[in-house]
Structure formats: structure tokens, C-alpha cells
Design a protein around this motif. Structure first.
Motif, PDB file in Angstrom:
ATOM      1  N   MET A 275      30.689  44.958  49.610  1.00  0.00           N
ATOM      2  CA  MET A 275      31.727  43.939  49.659  1.00  0.00           C
ATOM      3  C   MET A 275      32.620  44.077  48.428  1.00  0.00           C
ATOM      4  N   THR A 276      33.908  43.979  48.625  1.00  0.00           N
ATOM      5  CA  THR A 276      34.886  44.077  47.552  1.00  0.00           C
ATOM      6  C   THR A 276      34.774  42.861  46.639  1.00  0.00           C
ATOM      7  N   THR A 277      34.785  43.101  45.323  1.00  0.00           N
ATOM      8  CA  THR A 277      34.680  41.995  44.378  1.00  0.00           C
ATOM      9  C   THR A 277      36.039  41.350  44.122  1.00  0.00           C
ATOM     10  N   LEU A 278      35.997  40.173  43.563  1.00  0.00           N
ATOM     11  CA  LEU A 278      37.215  39.465  43.170  1.00  0.00           C
ATOM     12  C   LEU A 278      38.046  40.327  42.226  1.00  0.00           C
ATOM     13  N   PHE A 279      37.383  41.004  41.280  1.00  0.00           N
ATOM     14  CA  PHE A 279      38.122  41.821  40.323  1.00  0.00           C
ATOM     15  C   PHE A 279      38.756  43.037  40.983  1.00  0.00           C
ATOM     16  N   THR A 280      38.094  43.628  41.951  1.00  0.00           N
ATOM     17  CA  THR A 280      38.706  44.737  42.685  1.00  0.00           C
ATOM     18  C   THR A 280      39.945  44.248  43.418  1.00  0.00           C
ATOM     19  N   ARG A 281      39.879  43.056  43.976  1.00  0.00           N
ATOM     20  CA  ARG A 281      41.043  42.497  44.662  1.00  0.00           C
ATOM     21  C   ARG A 281      42.197  42.258  43.688  1.00  0.00           C
ATOM     22  N   ILE A 282      41.875  41.866  42.455  1.00  0.00           N
ATOM     23  CA  ILE A 282      42.921  41.708  41.431  1.00  0.00           C
ATOM     24  C   ILE A 282      43.482  43.081  41.064  1.00  0.00           C
ATOM     25  N   ILE A 283      42.604  44.049  40.823  1.00  0.00           N
ATOM     26  CA  ILE A 283      43.044  45.403  40.472  1.00  0.00           C
ATOM     27  C   ILE A 283      43.912  45.999  41.574  1.00  0.00           C
ATOM     28  N   ASP A 284      43.557  45.753  42.821  1.00  0.00           N
ATOM     29  CA  ASP A 284      44.305  46.281  43.966  1.00  0.00           C
ATOM     30  C   ASP A 284      45.580  45.495  44.277  1.00  0.00           C
ATOM     31  N   GLY A 285      45.837  44.416  43.551  1.00  0.00           N
ATOM     32  CA  GLY A 285      47.054  43.642  43.748  1.00  0.00           C
ATOM     33  C   GLY A 285      46.992  42.624  44.871  1.00  0.00           C
ATOM     34  N   GLU A 286      45.820  42.420  45.453  1.00  0.00           N
ATOM     35  CA  GLU A 286      45.681  41.415  46.512  1.00  0.00           C
ATOM     36  C   GLU A 286      45.730  40.002  45.947  1.00  0.00           C
ATOM     37  N   ILE A 287      45.295  39.863  44.709  1.00  0.00           N
ATOM     38  CA  ILE A 287      45.304  38.593  43.987  1.00  0.00           C
ATOM     39  C   ILE A 287      46.071  38.844  42.692  1.00  0.00           C
ATOM     40  N   PRO A 288      46.960  37.939  42.296  1.00  0.00           N
ATOM     41  CA  PRO A 288      47.740  38.169  41.076  1.00  0.00           C
ATOM     42  C   PRO A 288      46.857  38.251  39.827  1.00  0.00           C
ATOM     43  N   GLY A 289      47.316  39.051  38.878  1.00  0.00           N
ATOM     44  CA  GLY A 289      46.644  39.165  37.593  1.00  0.00           C
ATOM     45  C   GLY A 289      47.674  39.368  36.500  1.00  0.00           C
ATOM     46  N   ARG A 290      47.326  38.965  35.293  1.00  0.00           N
ATOM     47  CA  ARG A 290      48.211  39.148  34.128  1.00  0.00           C
ATOM     48  C   ARG A 290      47.672  40.336  33.335  1.00  0.00           C
ATOM     49  N   PHE A 291      48.058  41.538  33.738  1.00  0.00           N
ATOM     50  CA  PHE A 291      47.533  42.765  33.158  1.00  0.00           C
ATOM     51  C   PHE A 291      48.152  43.057  31.803  1.00  0.00           C
ATOM     52  N   VAL A 292      47.304  43.492  30.867  1.00  0.00           N
ATOM     53  CA  VAL A 292      47.778  43.876  29.542  1.00  0.00           C
ATOM     54  C   VAL A 292      47.412  45.328  29.219  1.00  0.00           C
ATOM     55  N   TRP A 293      46.535  45.938  30.023  1.00  0.00           N
ATOM     56  CA  TRP A 293      46.069  47.316  29.780  1.00  0.00           C
ATOM     57  C   TRP A 293      45.747  47.945  31.123  1.00  0.00           C
ATOM     58  N   SER A 294      46.035  49.243  31.225  1.00  0.00           N
ATOM     59  CA  SER A 294      45.675  49.983  32.428  1.00  0.00           C
ATOM     60  C   SER A 294      45.512  51.449  32.069  1.00  0.00           C
ATOM     61  N   ASP A 295      44.394  52.039  32.484  1.00  0.00           N
ATOM     62  CA  ASP A 295      44.203  53.478  32.389  1.00  0.00           C
ATOM     63  C   ASP A 295      43.422  53.918  33.626  1.00  0.00           C
ATOM     64  N   ASP A 296      43.029  55.167  33.682  1.00  0.00           N
ATOM     65  CA  ASP A 296      42.394  55.670  34.900  1.00  0.00           C
ATOM     66  C   ASP A 296      40.992  55.126  35.131  1.00  0.00           C
ATOM     67  N   ARG A 297      40.365  54.522  34.116  1.00  0.00           N
ATOM     68  CA  ARG A 297      38.995  54.032  34.253  1.00  0.00           C
ATOM     69  C   ARG A 297      38.855  52.525  34.123  1.00  0.00           C
ATOM     70  N   ALA A 298      39.836  51.868  33.503  1.00  0.00           N
ATOM     71  CA  ALA A 298      39.699  50.440  33.210  1.00  0.00           C
ATOM     72  C   ALA A 298      41.044  49.729  33.229  1.00  0.00           C
ATOM     73  N   VAL A 299      40.959  48.430  33.398  1.00  0.00           N
ATOM     74  CA  VAL A 299      42.114  47.552  33.245  1.00  0.00           C
ATOM     75  C   VAL A 299      41.687  46.394  32.362  1.00  0.00           C
ATOM     76  N   ALA A 300      42.671  45.694  31.841  1.00  0.00           N
ATOM     77  CA  ALA A 300      42.410  44.453  31.121  1.00  0.00           C
ATOM     78  C   ALA A 300      43.463  43.444  31.555  1.00  0.00           C
ATOM     79  N   PHE A 301      43.007  42.244  31.831  1.00  0.00           N
ATOM     80  CA  PHE A 301      43.913  41.169  32.209  1.00  0.00           C
ATOM     81  C   PHE A 301      43.420  39.876  31.586  1.00  0.00           C
ATOM     82  N   THR A 302      44.363  38.983  31.311  1.00  0.00           N
ATOM     83  CA  THR A 302      43.990  37.708  30.713  1.00  0.00           C
ATOM     84  C   THR A 302      43.334  36.833  31.774  1.00  0.00           C
ATOM     85  N   THR A 303      42.415  36.004  31.303  1.00  0.00           N
ATOM     86  CA  THR A 303      41.686  35.130  32.216  1.00  0.00           C
ATOM     87  C   THR A 303      42.486  33.863  32.513  1.00  0.00           C
TER      88      THR A 303
END
Length: 148
Positions: free
Chosen positions: A1-29
Motif C-alpha cells: 500500500m502506498t504511504t502518505l509520504f509517497t503520495r506527497i512525493i508523487d504530488g498527489e497531496i501537496p507538500g512544502r518541499f525544501v530539498w530534493s535529490d534522487d534518494r530523498a526529499v525534505a518538506f516542512t511539516t
């Protein structure tokens, strides 16, 4: 099952991203303990800290350190704190936040009533600090996009 964070990473749920690379992302809570409270999340769905391959965990910690330094600069904080709990979402994530004392480092202090404009401003402040520290290549062009 897809996690909430995967849905944020995939753009299905909005996120306030501050970092992105090929292995990780960072977004404010959306429930910050302090302004700038950020989650560092692997793109891969890893359930918890002890399930992470060592090289991935090392990468997440390096990203957390980078974000923490930017938080210290942006909020003039004496420390950057790192918390790992993982009970709220079954997808490994590191909580990184500017910190002034240990007594405030509790999820009981998480604020769920912060206006969206204030959350947006904190994310932009952190993106600016990351760019100023020379990490612009990993700062997403827009807040809502984790694309490289």
C-alpha cells in the motif's frame, strides 16, 4: 500500500518541499514543533529506521545535517535537533528542527493551527537559507514540486 509520504512525493497531496535529490526529499511539516520543522524522507518506501539500508540511512542523515545547518542560520538557533519516531506514518522520516532547549523537543508541542501562509513563509525562509549555503541544486524550483 502506498504511504502518505509517497503520495506527497508523487504530488498527489501537496507538500512544502525544501530539498530534493534522487534518494530523498525534505518538506516542512503541517504540525511544526518549531518554525521550520522539516521531515527528511527517503523516496523508497522504507517502514522504519531499523529497516533502512546503511547507505540510505547515511544519506538521510547527511541531508538532515544540511537542512539543520540551514535552519540554524535561518532562525538563529543554537542547535538543530533530530528526532526519529515514526509511529504516525509507516514510512521512515527524520524530524529536523531548529532548537533552543531540550524541553521543547516533544511532539506534545506540535502546533496544528499554524496558518498556511505562515507555513509557506517558513518553507521559503528555509529554501532561501539552503540556497545561500550553496545547495540551490537540491532546492526545488517551486514549493509544491519535489522534482530535481
Amino acid at each position: 500500500m502506498t504511504t502518505l509520504f509517497t503520495r506527497i512525493i508523487d504530488g498527489e497531496i501537496p507538500g512544502r518541499f525544501v530539498w530534493s535529490d534522487d534518494r530523498a526529499v525534505a518538506f516542512t511539516t503541517i504540525a511544526p514543533i518549531t518554525d521550520g520543522h522539516t521531515l527528511v524522507v527517503p523516496r523508497a518506501e522504507v517502514d522504519q529506521l531499523t529497516d533502512a539500508p546503511d547507505d540510505l540511512l547515511a544519506h538521510l542523515v547527511v541531508v538532515a545535517k544540511t537542512v539543520g545547518r540551514a535552519q540554524q542560520a535561518a532562525w538563529d538557533a543554537p542547535r538543530a535537533a533530530l528526532l526519529v519516531a515514526g509511529f504516525e506514518v509507516p514510512h521512515l522520516h527524520l524530524h529536523v528542527l531548529p532548537a533552543w532547549d531540550e524541553s521543547s523537543l516533544t511532539f506534545a508541542n506540535a502546533r496544528t493551527d499554524v496558518p498556511a501562509a505562515d507555513l509557506d513563509a517558513a518553507a521559503e525562509r528555509l529554501r532561501d537559507a539552503l540556497r545561500a549555503a550553496g545547495h540551490g541544486a537540491h532546492v526545488p524550483a517551486t514549493a509544491g514540486s519535489p522534482a530535481l
